[in-house]
Design a protein around this motif. Structure first.
Motif, PDB file in Angstrom:
ATOM      1  N   ASP A 193       0.679  -1.276   0.183  1.00 26.75           N
ATOM      2  CA  ASP A 193       0.037  -0.127  -0.161  1.00 26.75           C
ATOM      3  C   ASP A 193       0.834   1.235  -0.037  1.00 26.75           C
ATOM      4  OD1 ASP A 193      -1.690   2.276   1.010  1.00 26.75           O
ATOM      5  OD2 ASP A 193      -3.037   0.895   1.491  1.00 26.75           O
ATOM      6  N   ILE A 194       0.764   1.889  -1.012  1.00 30.99           N
ATOM      7  CA  ILE A 194       1.641   3.049  -1.159  1.00 30.99           C
ATOM      8  C   ILE A 194       1.431   4.122  -0.202  1.00 30.99           C
ATOM      9  CG2 ILE A 194       2.291   5.270  -2.817  1.00 30.99           C
ATOM     10  CD1 ILE A 194       1.655   3.118  -5.078  1.00 30.99           C
ATOM     11  N   ASP A 195       0.115   4.576  -0.189  1.00 37.28           N
ATOM     12  CA  ASP A 195      -0.389   5.538   1.050  1.00 37.28           C
ATOM     13  C   ASP A 195       0.074   4.994   2.546  1.00 37.28           C
ATOM     14  OD1 ASP A 195      -1.800   6.580  -1.120  1.00 37.28           O
ATOM     15  OD2 ASP A 195      -3.773   6.940  -0.095  1.00 37.28           O
ATOM     16  N   GLU A 196       0.099   3.686   2.648  1.00 35.98           N
ATOM     17  CA  GLU A 196       0.578   3.407   4.050  1.00 35.98           C
ATOM     18  C   GLU A 196       1.934   3.749   4.227  1.00 35.98           C
ATOM     19  OE1 GLU A 196      -0.942  -0.406   6.493  1.00 35.98           O
ATOM     20  OE2 GLU A 196       0.436  -0.909   5.013  1.00 35.98           O
ATOM     21  N   ALA A 197       2.995   3.372   3.048  1.00 35.46           N
ATOM     22  CA  ALA A 197       4.156   3.644   3.346  1.00 35.46           C
ATOM     23  C   ALA A 197       4.361   5.061   3.420  1.00 35.46           C
ATOM     24  CB  ALA A 197       4.594   3.148   1.949  1.00 35.46           C
ATOM     25  N   VAL A 198       3.921   5.787   2.739  1.00 33.64           N
ATOM     26  CA  VAL A 198       4.167   7.444   2.804  1.00 33.64           C
ATOM     27  C   VAL A 198       3.556   7.926   4.072  1.00 33.64           C
ATOM     28  CG1 VAL A 198       3.471   9.497   1.963  1.00 33.64           C
ATOM     29  CG2 VAL A 198       4.023   7.730   0.296  1.00 33.64           C
ATOM     30  N   PHE A 199       2.633   7.423   4.509  1.00 28.17           N
ATOM     31  CA  PHE A 199       1.839   7.853   5.909  1.00 28.17           C
ATOM     32  C   PHE A 199       2.951   7.411   7.163  1.00 28.17           C
ATOM     33  CE2 PHE A 199      -0.908   7.448   9.687  1.00 28.17           C
ATOM     34  CZ  PHE A 199      -1.648   8.840   9.647  1.00 28.17           C
ATOM     35  N   LEU A 200       3.639   6.198   7.240  1.00 28.00           N
ATOM     36  CA  LEU A 200       4.236   5.833   8.309  1.00 28.00           C
ATOM     37  C   LEU A 200       5.699   6.090   8.231  1.00 28.00           C
ATOM     38  CD1 LEU A 200       2.577   1.979   8.634  1.00 28.00           C
ATOM     39  CD2 LEU A 200       2.139   4.102  10.169  1.00 28.00           C
ATOM     40  N   SER A 201       6.216   6.358   7.144  1.00 28.52           N
ATOM     41  CA  SER A 201       7.812   6.074   6.888  1.00 28.52           C
ATOM     42  C   SER A 201       8.584   7.313   7.151  1.00 28.52           C
ATOM     43  CB  SER A 201       8.144   5.362   5.680  1.00 28.52           C
ATOM     44  OG  SER A 201       7.241   4.250   5.558  1.00 28.52           O
ATOM     45  N   ILE A 220      10.973  10.347   2.943  1.00 33.52           N
ATOM     46  CA  ILE A 220       9.559  11.127   3.121  1.00 33.52           C
ATOM     47  C   ILE A 220       9.845  12.264   4.159  1.00 33.52           C
ATOM     48  CG2 ILE A 220       7.348  10.560   3.924  1.00 33.52           C
ATOM     49  CD1 ILE A 220       8.152   9.074   1.481  1.00 33.52           C
ATOM     50  N   ASP A 221       9.883  13.271   3.774  1.00 31.57           N
ATOM     51  CA  ASP A 221      10.493  14.600   4.787  1.00 31.57           C
ATOM     52  C   ASP A 221       9.172  15.273   4.924  1.00 31.57           C
ATOM     53  OD1 ASP A 221      13.214  13.824   4.583  1.00 31.57           O
ATOM     54  OD2 ASP A 221      13.339  14.748   2.742  1.00 31.57           O
ATOM     55  N   LEU A 222       8.276  14.695   5.557  1.00 38.15           N
ATOM     56  CA  LEU A 222       6.918  15.255   5.978  1.00 38.15           C
ATOM     57  C   LEU A 222       6.913  15.096   7.610  1.00 38.15           C
ATOM     58  CD1 LEU A 222       4.391  13.957   3.528  1.00 38.15           C
ATOM     59  CD2 LEU A 222       5.622  16.267   3.442  1.00 38.15           C
ATOM     60  N   PRO A 223       6.409  16.036   8.254  1.00 35.43           N
ATOM     61  CA  PRO A 223       6.423  16.107   9.590  1.00 35.43           C
ATOM     62  C   PRO A 223       4.840  15.151   9.925  1.00 35.43           C
ATOM     63  CG  PRO A 223       5.454  18.123   8.761  1.00 35.43           C
ATOM     64  CD  PRO A 223       6.114  17.430   7.885  1.00 35.43           C
ATOM     65  N   PHE A 224       5.006  14.491  11.326  1.00 38.67           N
ATOM     66  CA  PHE A 224       3.976  13.420  11.670  1.00 38.67           C
ATOM     67  C   PHE A 224       3.366  14.834  12.483  1.00 38.67           C
ATOM     68  CE2 PHE A 224       7.107  10.136  11.519  1.00 38.67           C
ATOM     69  CZ  PHE A 224       6.689   9.727  10.709  1.00 38.67           C
TER      70      PHE A 224
END
Length: 256
Positions: A193-201, A220-224
């Motif tokens: 699941d691509i969305d899962e990978a981007v959301f978690l990693s 994936i340089d996005l803040p949580f």
């Protein structure tokens, strides 16, 4: 400065039968730092689950090496927790006894740690419940708590939410991040699941088809916490999808 925890050094794997040799992984090289969540994504048959088993020490018939804190992995150990797609709970044991497994709840330290983990995975009130009384998501929470009980240095997750419905899957992804925020456990996560990978990693590893080779590493340089509908999230999703569709990666965006 990030500290290297897990090193996969030129790992190759070939399955052999009487008629042929089937290469599954080819010279994989990857370093995972302490506290990272790294997802592996790729087409079916590219060796994702095989790689997890190698890292776990369940398969040592390989070329190359796997190092955990500089020590070569030669067998399974409590330092490596493994979460499967199915929870694999003991149906005759309650939640708390499934988490404790072979450890006695009469031991005060075990009792305390089990109680802490039940709270961490938000299963208060279900301590005496049996697996048949739990939902799929709750059962996976028990499996994760059981793996965490022994303080693994790395948690290996093989499509742990693949059998769940979309709502429960999203809820479990949030729960996994809650656990990571609490413990900063290093995780190697296999998913389709691509969305899962981007959301978690923190990083997503894209593998080529068999034999599995690292095609691209996407930071994936996005803040949580991350918003799935945000433009940056969708841009990263598109980049990974392009890589899976065998388009030439954008060298300014991808790190090989």
């Amino acid at each position: 400065m990030s500290t290297a925890l897990l090193e996969i050094v030129d790992v190759s794997k070939t399955f052999r039968n009487s008629n042929e040799a089937v290469p599954v992984l080819d010279r994989l090289k990857l370093t995972i730092n302490q506290g990272e969540i790294v997802s592996i994504i790729g087409p079916s048959g590219c060796g994702k689950s095989t790689l997890l088993k190698i890292v776990a020490g369940l398969d040592v018939d390989i070329e190359g090496r796997v190092l955990l804190e500089g020590e070569q992995v030669k067998k399974p150990s409590q330092e490596k927790g493994f979460i499967f797609q199915e929870h694999r709970l003991f149906p005759w044991l309650t939640v708390e006894r499934n988490i404790a497994a072979d450890l006695s709840l009469r031991n005060p330290e075990t009792r305390k740690k089990v109680d802490q983990l039940i709270k961490l995975v938000k299963l208060e009130g279900f301590e005496k419940a049996y697996p048949k009384q739990l939902s799929g998501g709750m059962s996976q929470r028990v499996a994760i708590a059981r793996a965490l009980l022994r303080n693994p240095k790395v948690l290996l997750l093989d499509e742990p939410f693949g059998a769940l419905d979309a709502f429960t899957r999203s809820h479990m992804q949030e729960a996994l991040l809650d656990i990571w925020r609490e413990n900063r456990t290093t995780m190697l996560f296999v998913t389709h699941d691509i969305d899962e990978a981007v959301f978690l990693s923190h990083r997503v590893i894209v593998l080529d088809p068999r034999p599995g080779r690292i095609k691209t590493i996407v930071p994936i340089d996005l803040p949580f916490p991350r918003k799935r509908t945000g433009s940056a999230f969708q841009d990263l999703r598109t980049l990974i999808l392009r890589a899976l569709d065998h388009e030439e990666p954008d060298k300014e965006t991808y790190t090989i």
